[in-house]
Design an enzyme around this catalytic site. Structure first.
Site, short mmCIF file in Angstrom:
data_model
loop_
_atom_site.label_atom_id
_atom_site.label_comp_id
_atom_site.label_asym_id
_atom_site.label_seq_id
_atom_site.Cartn_x
_atom_site.Cartn_y
_atom_site.Cartn_z
CG ASP A 8 36.17 61.73 28.95
OD1 ASP A 8 37.36 61.88 28.74
OD2 ASP A 8 35.59 61.87 30.18
CG ASP A 10 41.44 58.95 32.58
OD1 ASP A 10 41.79 57.95 33.13
OD2 ASP A 10 42.06 59.47 31.59
CD GLU A 17 41.70 61.04 36.30
OE1 GLU A 17 42.51 61.22 37.01
OE2 GLU A 17 41.40 61.77 35.41
N GLY A 52 47.92 64.81 32.79
CA GLY A 52 48.74 64.56 33.98
C GLY A 52 49.87 65.38 34.11
CD GLU A 54 49.45 69.09 29.72
OE1 GLU A 54 49.19 67.86 30.27
OE2 GLU A 54 49.76 69.06 28.77
NE ARG A 55 45.12 66.49 36.84
CZ ARG A 55 44.66 65.46 36.04
NH1 ARG A 55 45.18 64.37 36.05
NH2 ARG A 55 43.88 65.88 34.89
CG HIS A 81 53.32 62.48 32.89
ND1 HIS A 81 53.05 62.52 31.63
CD2 HIS A 81 52.13 62.22 33.33
CE1 HIS A 81 51.81 61.97 31.12
NE2 HIS A 81 50.97 62.10 32.08
CB THR A 122 42.98 65.27 28.23
OG1 THR A 122 42.20 64.90 29.38
CG2 THR A 122 42.11 66.24 27.60
CG ASP A 182 33.89 62.37 33.74
OD1 ASP A 182 34.66 62.41 32.74
OD2 ASP A 182 34.69 62.67 34.96
C1 XBP Z 1 41.38 62.86 32.13
C2 XBP Z 1 42.72 63.67 32.34
C3 XBP Z 1 43.97 62.82 32.18
C4 XBP Z 1 44.35 61.87 33.31
C5 XBP Z 1 45.81 61.56 33.26
O1 XBP Z 1 41.45 62.90 30.75
O2 XBP Z 1 42.73 64.79 32.85
O3 XBP Z 1 44.89 63.77 32.28
O4 XBP Z 1 43.88 62.38 34.62
O5 XBP Z 1 46.32 61.27 32.31
P1 XBP Z 1 40.01 62.30 30.06
P2 XBP Z 1 47.79 61.61 31.45
O6 XBP Z 1 38.86 62.36 31.01
O7 XBP Z 1 39.85 63.37 28.88
O8 XBP Z 1 40.03 60.97 29.43
O9 XBP Z 1 48.57 61.57 32.94
O10 XBP Z 1 47.95 60.69 30.47
O11 XBP Z 1 47.74 63.16 30.99
MG MG Z 2 36.65 62.58 31.82
#
Ligand code: XBP
Ligand code: MG
Length: 261
Positions: A8, A10, A17, A52, A54-55, A81, A122, A182
């Protein structure tokens, strides 16, 4: 023996984050003349929604100062975004966000021992590019045998799509791999694809309930605080590839429940 370690990004490779994506979103809000700002705790809640875009769409549904028409709302979210990702890449270039301790060592060990690494995330590919080109140099993509990003799947984590896609591209069975994650969403995604999971606790998911993983601990940089305990007798101070192999062969499932609820 493990054939592939699936990473993974992030929260697992780097704490991107809070001071990365969140700060970049706030700057993008400002540049798009919208008054919304995400503070550290509220962004933690929003992280339950993966991706991001979708968030942001999720958050916009709770606000009254958004375009009423769905297509206009979506266009605004896309603009914000896109800008967020540009600002994020700038932030990653300078001042930068370090890899979590022990991550680079595990990368090097996998490479030296010929264990394939994969990226299963993601996040958008441009964000992975920004982070890993900074830390691994221009040839960073060659370090990885497969890379599945947010744009490569119909359903982001916690759906199994990203892991299933990675397994298919690598022609591997789930039990030939280990995922390092994580977040509960990431854990659920790997588990739904049948991949055993090792969890390195991140800032935002330090307390989150995690069930049925093969190991869980504070980070790859230290051997203390892991459950199950890493095997005795290692000369290293950190978690090694041998520890991943050992946890994978033992398959002693462990769980930790959120003590704050
Ligand atoms: C974590 C996420 C990501 C990032 C933002 O991804 O949820 O969406 O917060 O990325 P992971 P984008 O832990 O699976 O790496 O804005 O590019 O969607
Ligand atoms: Mg993660």
């Amino acid at each position: 023996m493990i054939k592939a370690v699936l990473w993974d990004v992030d929260g697992t490779m780097a704490e991107t984050e809070s001071e990365g994506h969140r700060v970049a979103f706030n700057k993008a809000f400002e540049l798009n003349d919208v008054p919304w700002r995400w503070d550290v705790p509220s962004y933690g809640e929003l992280l339950k929604v993966t991706g991001g875009f979708e968030r942001l769409m999720h958050d916009m549904r709770t606000r009254s100062d958004v375009p009423v028409q769905v297509n206009e709302r979506e266009a605004l979210a896309r603009r914000i975004h896109h800008r967020k990702n540009e600002i994020y890449a700038d932030l990653i270039r300078s001042p930068g966000i370090p890899l979590r301790p022990g991550v680079r060592e595990m990368f090097d060990e996998c490479r030296t021992r010929g264990v394939t690494m994969g990226i299963v995330t993601t996040t958008s590919r441009v964000n992975v590019q920004a982070l890993l080109s900074k830390h691994l140099g221009p040839d960073w993509a060659q370090w990885f045998g497969v890379m599945v990003c947010g744009e490569n799947v119909a359903m982001k984590k916690p759906a199994p799509d990203a892991y299933e896609e990675a397994l298919q591209r690598l022609s591997l069975d789930p039990l030939q791999c280990v995922a390092i994650e994580d977040s509960p969403g990431g854990v659920a995604s790997a588990q739904a694809a049948g991949v055993p999971v090792v969890v390195t606790r991140s800032v935002y998911f330090a307390q989150a309930t995690v069930e049925d993983v093969i190991a869980i601990g504070p980070g790859l940089h230290q051997r203390a605080g892991w459950q199950p305990e890493p095997q005795a007798g290692s000369s290293e101070a950190r978690v090694t590839l041998d520890d991943l192999v050992d946890w994978q062969s033992r398959m002693e499932y462990v769980s930790q429940h959120d003590s704050s609820i």
